[in-house]
Design a protein around this motif. Structure first.
Motif, mmCIF file in Angstrom:
data_model
loop_
_atom_site.group_PDB
_atom_site.id
_atom_site.type_symbol
_atom_site.label_atom_id
_atom_site.label_comp_id
_atom_site.label_asym_id
_atom_site.label_seq_id
_atom_site.Cartn_x
_atom_site.Cartn_y
_atom_site.Cartn_z
ATOM 1 N N GLU A 169 -2.929 11.127 -2.751
ATOM 2 C CA GLU A 169 -3.020 10.020 -3.703
ATOM 3 C C GLU A 169 -2.732 8.703 -2.987
ATOM 4 O O GLU A 169 -1.933 8.666 -2.055
ATOM 5 C CB GLU A 169 -2.016 10.216 -4.847
ATOM 6 C CG GLU A 169 -2.148 9.225 -5.990
ATOM 7 C CD GLU A 169 -1.169 9.507 -7.118
ATOM 8 O OE1 GLU A 169 -1.147 8.703 -8.082
ATOM 9 O OE2 GLU A 169 -0.426 10.505 -7.046
ATOM 10 N N GLU A 170 -3.399 7.633 -3.433
ATOM 11 C CA GLU A 170 -3.182 6.316 -2.851
ATOM 12 C C GLU A 170 -3.117 5.262 -3.955
ATOM 13 O O GLU A 170 -3.723 5.430 -5.018
ATOM 14 C CB GLU A 170 -4.317 5.955 -1.873
ATOM 15 C CG GLU A 170 -4.461 6.923 -0.718
ATOM 16 C CD GLU A 170 -5.535 6.492 0.287
ATOM 17 O OE1 GLU A 170 -5.869 5.293 0.304
ATOM 18 O OE2 GLU A 170 -6.031 7.357 1.029
ATOM 19 N N TRP A 171 -2.382 4.196 -3.683
ATOM 20 C CA TRP A 171 -2.306 3.064 -4.615
ATOM 21 C C TRP A 171 -1.975 1.811 -3.819
ATOM 22 O O TRP A 171 -1.189 1.859 -2.862
ATOM 23 C CB TRP A 171 -1.231 3.294 -5.662
ATOM 24 C CG TRP A 171 -1.085 2.148 -6.642
ATOM 25 C CD1 TRP A 171 -1.880 1.881 -7.710
ATOM 26 C CD2 TRP A 171 -0.078 1.124 -6.618
ATOM 27 N NE1 TRP A 171 -1.435 0.754 -8.363
ATOM 28 C CE2 TRP A 171 -0.327 0.268 -7.715
ATOM 29 C CE3 TRP A 171 1.001 0.855 -5.784
ATOM 30 C CZ2 TRP A 171 0.460 -0.843 -8.001
ATOM 31 C CZ3 TRP A 171 1.799 -0.253 -6.061
ATOM 32 C CH2 TRP A 171 1.524 -1.088 -7.157
ATOM 33 N N ILE A 217 6.277 1.488 -7.653
ATOM 34 C CA ILE A 217 6.612 2.135 -6.374
ATOM 35 C C ILE A 217 7.566 3.303 -6.600
ATOM 36 O O ILE A 217 7.369 4.406 -6.071
ATOM 37 C CB ILE A 217 7.236 1.107 -5.408
ATOM 38 C CG1 ILE A 217 6.187 0.093 -4.958
ATOM 39 C CG2 ILE A 217 7.835 1.814 -4.181
ATOM 40 C CD1 ILE A 217 6.769 -1.081 -4.178
ATOM 41 N N VAL A 218 8.611 3.076 -7.391
ATOM 42 C CA VAL A 218 9.603 4.119 -7.650
ATOM 43 C C VAL A 218 8.971 5.297 -8.388
ATOM 44 O O VAL A 218 9.229 6.471 -8.072
ATOM 45 C CB VAL A 218 10.790 3.532 -8.443
ATOM 46 C CG1 VAL A 218 11.723 4.648 -8.920
ATOM 47 C CG2 VAL A 218 11.558 2.524 -7.590
ATOM 48 N N GLY A 221 0.840 -1.187 0.000
ATOM 49 C CA GLY A 221 0.000 0.000 0.000
ATOM 50 C C GLY A 221 0.876 1.237 0.000
ATOM 51 O O GLY A 221 1.888 1.287 0.704
ATOM 52 N N LEU A 222 0.520 2.226 -0.799
ATOM 53 C CA LEU A 222 1.244 3.493 -0.887
ATOM 54 C C LEU A 222 0.281 4.648 -0.689
ATOM 55 O O LEU A 222 -0.824 4.645 -1.250
ATOM 56 C CB LEU A 222 1.910 3.645 -2.257
ATOM 57 C CG LEU A 222 2.940 2.600 -2.680
ATOM 58 C CD1 LEU A 222 3.361 2.838 -4.125
ATOM 59 C CD2 LEU A 222 4.150 2.637 -1.766
ATOM 60 N N VAL A 223 0.702 5.635 0.109
ATOM 61 C CA VAL A 223 -0.111 6.817 0.367
ATOM 62 C C VAL A 223 0.789 8.043 0.250
ATOM 63 O O VAL A 223 1.757 8.180 0.996
ATOM 64 C CB VAL A 223 -0.757 6.768 1.769
ATOM 65 C CG1 VAL A 223 -1.476 8.080 2.080
ATOM 66 C CG2 VAL A 223 -1.739 5.599 1.860
#
Length: 310
Positions: free
Chosen positions: A34-36, A77-78, A23-25
């Motif tokens: 933004e989230e992914w 991610i990068v 999870g990325l925020v």
């Protein structure tokens, strides 16, 4: 650094090179923008799904069969983070997942910076007995719908860091870390430097522990006590494993204990009318009296072992 990305991984087994979800925020200017999140197919040779891990997050091999592999995930991610640093709760584990999985996949570990909300929280809210993400979220009024959903955990970690910035009155991660004498972590040319508090006296390994242990591992120089049972090892085995990292296991909770590991406890093992073990109750009394003792559960203990053994 007013922009950063909170990150959280779940793993298929005890190896950090076995991510099965991320999870990325993204945070900019003090708010989430933004989230992914995505399931991940762990690299070959690291793709065994252990029952202990599945019991924690509910992700099985069937669910990730058609998920992206690590090269595609790392690329996303990068790209998502760009030049901004990462933030994670127990960042040594999550950034270790990113690094170990890259190495296991034959990929270069990207250069990056990272900060740890666990390290920050221990300096910001000093009165808590435990600093597990759900405990912090509850104490700070942060919503955490499903602990161990990577997107929910990343969002909660982002909100913990935002709460710490507000409490300290700082606008940037660098300013917040400087106030608390915390070193920003980094990977540069594949060389890792941890995010850690720099104001504590240097710890020494105990005489009965491994004298050549890495002083940067999370157990080094600690006095540890166990209560309850661990799911997949005896207390003797656990004591032997942490002794290899410069720690010592105490049979009872005293004012000299740094860390209490709370495993599973059957009601019949408790004293009549008690809701917690005597060791946990004593740790709470010592903490209330001002002693610096931290309580973790079996899951957190396994994460620390993964960091130390990584």
């Amino acid at each position: 650094m007013t922009s950063w990305v909170a990150i959280d991984f779940e793993t298929a087994n005890a190896r950090r090179a076995s991510p099965c979800s991320v999870g990325l925020v993204k945070v900019k200017g003090g708010r989430i923008v933004e989230e992914w999140s995505s399931l991940i197919r762990p690299p070959d040779g690291h793709d065994h799904f252990d029952a202990f891990n599945v019991g924690i997050h509910g992700i099985t091999a069937d669910r990730v069969r058609d998920a992206p592999g690590w090269p595609e995930t790392l690329e996303h991610i990068v790209r998502f983070a760009g030049e901004t640093p990462f933030v994670a709760h127990n960042a040594a584990f999550d950034i270790g997942v990113l690094a170990d999985t890259s190495q296991a996949s034959g990929l270069r570990v990207p250069d990056l910076r990272f900060a740890c909300t666990l390290v920050v929280a221990r300096r910001t809210w000093t009165g808590l007995l435990a600093y597990k993400l759900p405990v912090l979220a509850d104490a700070l009024g942060i919503e955490l719908p499903h602990h161990h959903d990577a997107d929910d955990d990343a969002r909660a970690a982002a909100q913990v860091m935002l709460a710490a910035l507000r409490r300290q009155g700082t606008a940037t991660l660098d300013d917040l870390l400087a106030v608390h004498r915390i070193q920003m972590g980094s990977y540069r040319g594949g060389v890792r430097q941890g995010c850690r508090y720099r104001g504590a006296a240097r710890r020494e390994p105990y005489p009965d522990a491994e004298p050549n242990a890495d002083p940067d591992n999370p157990f080094y120089g600690l006095t540890v006590c166990f209560t309850g049972s661990l799911p997949d090892m005896t207390r003797t085995a656990a004591a032997e494993r942490i002794a290899a990292f410069g720690a010592w296991t105490a049979p009872h909770v005293t004012k000299f204990v740094d860390l209490l590991v709370v495993g599973g406890v059957e009601p019949r093992q408790l004293a009549p009318g008690a809701k917690k073990t005597g060791k946990l109750a004593k740790a709470e009394r010592l903490r209330d009296a001002g002693h610096d003792i931290t309580v973790i559960d079996a899951e957190e203990f396994h994460e620390l072992l993964a960091v130390a053994e990584g």
